[in-house]
Design a protein around this motif. Structure first.
Motif, PDB file in Angstrom:
ATOM      1  N   GLU A 204     -44.024 -22.107  57.826  1.00 45.60           N
ATOM      2  CA  GLU A 204     -43.677 -22.354  59.219  1.00 45.60           C
ATOM      3  C   GLU A 204     -44.748 -21.811  60.167  1.00 45.60           C
ATOM      4  N   LEU A 205     -45.442 -20.762  59.722  1.00 43.28           N
ATOM      5  CA  LEU A 205     -46.501 -20.168  60.547  1.00 43.28           C
ATOM      6  C   LEU A 205     -47.844 -20.870  60.350  1.00 43.28           C
ATOM      7  N   GLY A 206     -47.901 -21.795  59.379  1.00 43.33           N
ATOM      8  CA  GLY A 206     -49.152 -22.492  59.097  1.00 43.33           C
ATOM      9  C   GLY A 206     -49.950 -21.879  57.967  1.00 43.33           C
ATOM     10  N   PHE A 207     -49.355 -20.903  57.270  1.00 43.06           N
ATOM     11  CA  PHE A 207     -50.042 -20.230  56.161  1.00 43.06           C
ATOM     12  C   PHE A 207     -49.088 -20.133  54.964  1.00 43.06           C
ATOM     13  N   PRO A 208     -48.881 -21.227  54.258  1.00 48.81           N
ATOM     14  CA  PRO A 208     -47.949 -21.205  53.121  1.00 48.81           C
ATOM     15  C   PRO A 208     -48.401 -20.217  52.058  1.00 48.81           C
ATOM     16  N   THR A 209     -47.426 -19.559  51.422  1.00 49.50           N
ATOM     17  CA  THR A 209     -47.751 -18.544  50.430  1.00 49.50           C
ATOM     18  C   THR A 209     -47.049 -18.822  49.108  1.00 49.50           C
ATOM     19  N   ALA A 210     -47.673 -18.336  48.045  1.00 50.05           N
ATOM     20  CA  ALA A 210     -47.048 -18.319  46.726  1.00 50.05           C
ATOM     21  C   ALA A 210     -46.368 -16.962  46.586  1.00 50.05           C
ATOM     22  N   ASN A 211     -45.042 -16.973  46.475  1.00 49.61           N
ATOM     23  CA  ASN A 211     -44.259 -15.743  46.374  1.00 49.61           C
ATOM     24  C   ASN A 211     -44.010 -15.414  44.912  1.00 49.61           C
ATOM     25  N   LEU A 212     -44.381 -14.202  44.495  1.00 47.96           N
ATOM     26  CA  LEU A 212     -44.194 -13.799  43.106  1.00 47.96           C
ATOM     27  C   LEU A 212     -42.831 -13.121  42.948  1.00 47.96           C
ATOM     28  N   GLU A 213     -42.058 -13.616  42.006  1.00 52.36           N
ATOM     29  CA  GLU A 213     -40.722 -13.076  41.762  1.00 52.36           C
ATOM     30  C   GLU A 213     -40.824 -11.640  41.264  1.00 52.36           C
ATOM     31  N   ALA A 214     -40.116 -10.734  41.940  1.00 49.97           N
ATOM     32  CA  ALA A 214     -40.239  -9.305  41.624  1.00 49.97           C
ATOM     33  C   ALA A 214     -39.866  -9.000  40.181  1.00 49.97           C
TER      34      ALA A 214
END
Length: 312
Positions: A204-214
């Motif tokens: 949404e901010l224009g910087f998509p991220t890959a989130n690593l599952e904890a």
């Protein structure tokens, strides 16, 4: 390289052996010197080089409250050792039974009897057996009795003269000094985990991220902050701006959340894939911003600094 998790099933076709033993957490340059010497000495004698390590730090059993956090998982450690061009790695389960094995039985029954040891390459401060009663002098005293040779490798020191150690690496990571960690490790520090769907705030901010599952993360998570580094997926490296922490600008973000924005590449699908995140330099600490506009400006600056640092 063969990976053996039950020493009683050590492959008979591997041997006689030259062995080195250690926790090898992080496999820093001191560990690699030890294994390099193992390779060299085993080649001279026509022996099979074998590393023996443990599935956990002994302190997790004898004094869990004092046990250090591992720099790498067992799987990561085995992968790192595999790159050292040796024949096998034996991963011992460090349990109550093993912790009570006297030094003599450890050498006679396990190293010589089960693993076929004819040479052992170790550091001068090596301890083993019940209560750490076995040491270099003990091994030398039993050379002739059990038919092996001992070679001692002196400690490897960094540019500041400090002895290479896993403790040093942890200190660097705890402070976010991943550059110094790189010097001790001889490689970028790395986390490994599975990419999952997040709150999609980055997109949404224009910087998509890959989130690593904890729950799937392997490796020591460095201090909160934003880092320049790389995301590795299926053998390819992608430049990334990496965030570690709870992102205090938003509510409900988990502690030590690790997410990576791949620079100049928004259309790659990483969901449910195992990826590696490599840390090159810490850019800043974790900050709370008064507005989304201020956050976006700061993220853009992080990306620009990462691009410059990685010479993109």
């Amino acid at each position: 390289m063969k990976v053996v998790t039950d020493q009683t099933e050590f492959p008979k076709e591997i041997g006689p052996t030259a062995i080195t033993i250690g926790k090898f957490d992080g496999l820093h340059f001191g560990h690699r010197k030890l294994i390099s010497q193992l390779r060299l000495e085993s080649q001279k004698r026509g022996l099979a080089p074998v590393a023996v390590t443990f599935d956990r730090h002994p302190m997790t059993l004898v004094a869990p409250e004092k046990a250090p956090k591992p720099i790498v998982s067992v799987a990561q450690k085995v992968d790192l050792i595999a790159k050292q061009n040796i024949d096998a790695t034996v991963v011992l389960e460090f349990n109550r039974e093993l912790s009570h094995v006297p030094p003599l039985e450890f050498v006679r029954d396990l190293l010589v009897g089960q693993l076929g040891m004819r040479l052992i390459v170790i550091g001068r401060d090596f301890k083993f057996g019940h209560k750490g009663l076995g040491d270099v002098d003990f091994l030398i005293a039993h050379e002739r009795e059990f038919g092996y040779q001992v070679i001692i490798v002196e400690d490897e020191a960094g540019e500041n003269g400090r002895r290479a150690s896993s403790t040093w690496v942890r200190e660097c990571l705890e402070s976010g000094d991943v550059e110094s960690a790189t010097e001790v490790l001889g490689r970028y520090h790395m986390l490994r985990g599975t990419v999952v769907h997040g709150a999609k705030r980055g997109r949404e901010l224009g910087f998509p991220t890959a989130n690593l599952e904890a729950e799937t993360l392997e490796g020591f998570i460095p201090a909160d902050g934003v880092y320049a580094g790389w995301l590795r997926s299926e053998g390819k490296n992608y430049p990334a701006s990496i965030s570690v922490g709870n992102n205090p600008t938003f509510e409900g973000v988990p502690q030590k959340q690790v997410e990576a924005h791949i620079i100049d590449l928004d259309d790659i699908d990483l969901y449910d894939k195992r990826v590696e995140v490599l840390f090159v330099r810490r850019l800043r600490g974790m900050e709370k911003f008064d507005s989304l506009e201020a956050l976006i400006d700061r993220i853009q600056l992080d990306v620009d600094e990462t691009r410059t640092l990685l010479q993109l």
